[in-house]
Design an enzyme around this catalytic site. Structure first.
Site, PDB file in Angstrom:
ATOM      1  N   GLY A   1      48.755  20.459  91.188  1.00 60.74           N
ATOM      2  CA  GLY A   1      48.342  21.107  90.219  1.00 60.74           C
ATOM      3  C   GLY A   1      48.444  22.850  90.272  1.00 60.74           C
ATOM      4  O   GLY A   1      49.102  23.528  89.496  1.00 60.74           O
ATOM      5  N   HIS A   2      48.182  23.191  91.449  1.00 68.14           N
ATOM      6  CA  HIS A   2      48.432  24.423  91.803  1.00 68.14           C
ATOM      7  C   HIS A   2      49.993  25.044  91.963  1.00 68.14           C
ATOM      8  O   HIS A   2      50.552  25.707  91.527  1.00 68.14           O
ATOM      9  CB  HIS A   2      47.818  24.810  93.178  1.00 68.14           C
ATOM     10  CG  HIS A   2      46.429  24.770  93.429  1.00 68.14           C
ATOM     11  ND1 HIS A   2      45.566  23.905  94.009  1.00 68.14           N
ATOM     12  CD2 HIS A   2      45.093  25.539  92.706  1.00 68.14           C
ATOM     13  CE1 HIS A   2      44.312  23.892  94.068  1.00 68.14           C
ATOM     14  NE2 HIS A   2      44.230  24.942  93.185  1.00 68.14           N
TER      15      HIS A   2
ATOM     16  N   GLY B   1      45.472  27.100  85.030  1.00 69.97           N
ATOM     17  CA  GLY B   1      45.682  25.470  84.469  1.00 69.97           C
ATOM     18  C   GLY B   1      45.017  25.213  83.376  1.00 69.97           C
ATOM     19  O   GLY B   1      43.582  25.835  83.265  1.00 69.97           O
TER      20      GLY B   1
ATOM     21  N   ASP C   1      41.047  24.052  83.706  1.00 72.98           N
ATOM     22  CA  ASP C   1      39.780  24.912  83.486  1.00 72.98           C
ATOM     23  C   ASP C   1      40.141  25.666  82.168  1.00 72.98           C
ATOM     24  O   ASP C   1      40.101  26.631  82.085  1.00 72.98           O
ATOM     25  CB  ASP C   1      39.784  25.911  84.762  1.00 72.98           C
ATOM     26  CG  ASP C   1      39.571  25.073  85.911  1.00 72.98           C
ATOM     27  OD1 ASP C   1      38.534  24.960  86.599  1.00 72.98           O
ATOM     28  OD2 ASP C   1      40.574  24.719  86.748  1.00 72.98           O
TER      29      ASP C   1
ATOM     30  N   GLN D   1      37.771  28.366  81.164  1.00 69.20           N
ATOM     31  CA  GLN D   1      38.149  29.446  82.048  1.00 69.20           C
ATOM     32  C   GLN D   1      39.471  30.249  81.425  1.00 69.20           C
ATOM     33  O   GLN D   1      39.661  31.497  81.164  1.00 69.20           O
ATOM     34  CB  GLN D   1      38.660  29.058  83.423  1.00 69.20           C
ATOM     35  CG  GLN D   1      39.167  30.130  84.377  1.00 69.20           C
ATOM     36  CD  GLN D   1      39.425  29.563  85.852  1.00 69.20           C
ATOM     37  OE1 GLN D   1      38.425  29.451  86.524  1.00 69.20           O
ATOM     38  NE2 GLN D   1      40.610  29.343  86.171  1.00 69.20           N
TER      39      GLN D   1
ATOM     40  N   ARG E   1      38.252  19.520  94.991  1.00 71.57           N
ATOM     41  CA  ARG E   1      36.865  18.965  95.095  1.00 71.57           C
ATOM     42  C   ARG E   1      37.283  17.245  95.076  1.00 71.57           C
ATOM     43  O   ARG E   1      36.272  16.630  95.536  1.00 71.57           O
ATOM     44  CB  ARG E   1      36.074  19.168  93.819  1.00 71.57           C
ATOM     45  CG  ARG E   1      35.455  20.679  94.030  1.00 71.57           C
ATOM     46  CD  ARG E   1      34.360  20.816  93.188  1.00 71.57           C
ATOM     47  NE  ARG E   1      33.746  22.038  93.459  1.00 71.57           N
ATOM     48  CZ  ARG E   1      33.891  23.308  92.804  1.00 71.57           C
ATOM     49  NH1 ARG E   1      34.854  23.354  91.708  1.00 71.57           N
ATOM     50  NH2 ARG E   1      33.347  24.428  93.134  1.00 71.57           N
TER      51      ARG E   1
END
Ligand code: AMP
Length: 288
Positions: free
Chosen positions: A42-43, A154, A157, A160, A194
């Site tokens: 994802g990053h 992304g 989130d 965010q 996580r």
């Protein structure tokens, strides 16, 4: 500087600022990818998008204490700077900014906050008081330190993203926000640092977040537009998994994060739930 010259890792604010100012003097477009490390695909999607859209790619790695609540996982959050840097170098990142907590918060808890008051209490902000205040504060600091032209976030989130866009607009920050889609495992689970906390049984249970979103989409696609009905069906799906405790399941306007009782334009369906002690989030867009 180009990727071929090797990746530079800096930990101080003056060093970071000098490097980005030098790049700016060559009229380069600077792209920033803020992360908390423990990097996954994802990053890396954000990094690849940054690589195509910017001349100099800076990735920051900072587990930001101010966005964690007192009983959250700040101290045990996964940290592996060496592995992360190896991944970033392979992706052609030019610079990694990995400051210490003291470098970012020299006055300790005595922080000047940046708060998007109208939105900070929505979604995760309700169950994690102070979380978004920590996020907007650290992102504002990173923007001032790196001075990027573009910053990459992304859709994972989604709240965010909405809050940072609002901060940038309200405070006239000269940066363009780019958003990348959610990267998922083959079975649909959204990648998250996580997920490393989950054992085999919990990993299976975690998929129910995605299943609840798919259940909502299914009846949405059959024509249901009432948020209450969609949420009820999704929550029923989630309740079938006893190892999962719901935090919230909401349908909101993706820009304001205000609840959307009837879906007439694209709406954000967002879920947060605990699998054991691990809090996971996921979302989809419902587009009429
Ligand atoms: P984090 O390290 O969790 O703070 O995340 C750093 C950035 O990566 C944020 O903009 C996240 O939204 C983004 N991100 C995290 N997980 C994913 C994912 N599965 N797909 C796309 N982006 C993600």
């Amino acid at each position: 500087m180009s990727a071929q010259e090797g990746m530079k890792i800096v930990s101080t604010i003056p060093e970071m600022r000098t490097s980005s100012r030098e790049a700016r003097a060559r009229a380069s477009r600077i792209g920033l990818v803020p992360t908390m490390g423990a990097l996954h695909e994802g990053h890396l999607l954000l990094v690849r998008d940054a690589r195509t859209k910017s001349d100099l790619v800076v990735a920051s790695i900072f587990v930001n204490p101010t966005q964690f609540g007192p009983n959250e996982d700040y101290s045990r959050y996964p940290r592996n700077l060496n592995e992360d840097c190896a991944l970033l170098e392979r992706e052609g990142v030019d610079m990694v900014f990995a400051p210490s907590v003291e470098e970012m918060y020299p006055a300790g808890d005595d922080v000047t906050w940046v708060v998007v008051e109208a939105m900070s209490h929505r979604l995760c902000g309700r169950s994690r008081p102070g979380h978004f205040r920590g996020v907007t504060t650290v992102v504002a600091k990173l923007f001032h330190i790196v001075e990027p032209d573009l910053a990459f976030f992304g859709q994972k989130d989604a709240a965010q993203v909405a809050i940072i866009r609002r901060m940038v607009r309200d405070l006239n920050m000269p940066v363009r926000i780019e958003v990348c889609p959610i990267v998922r495992e083959a079975d649909g689970l959204a990648l998250s640092s996580r997920n490393a906390y989950l054992d085999t049984r919990q990993r299976k249970a975690a998929l129910t977040l995605y299943r609840s979103l798919m259940r909502a989409r299914e009846i949405f696609d059959q024509g249901e537009r009432e948020a209450a009905k969609l949420m009820a069906a999704a929550k029923t799906e989630l309740a079938r998994e006893p190892g999962v405790r719901l935090d919230y399941w909401e349908i909101v306007d993706p820009d304001t994060l205000e609840p959307e009782p009837t879906i007439r334009k694209p709406a954000l369906a967002a879920v947060a739930a605990f699998v054991g002690n691990t809090r996971l989030i996921d979302n989809i867009l419902l587009e009429p």
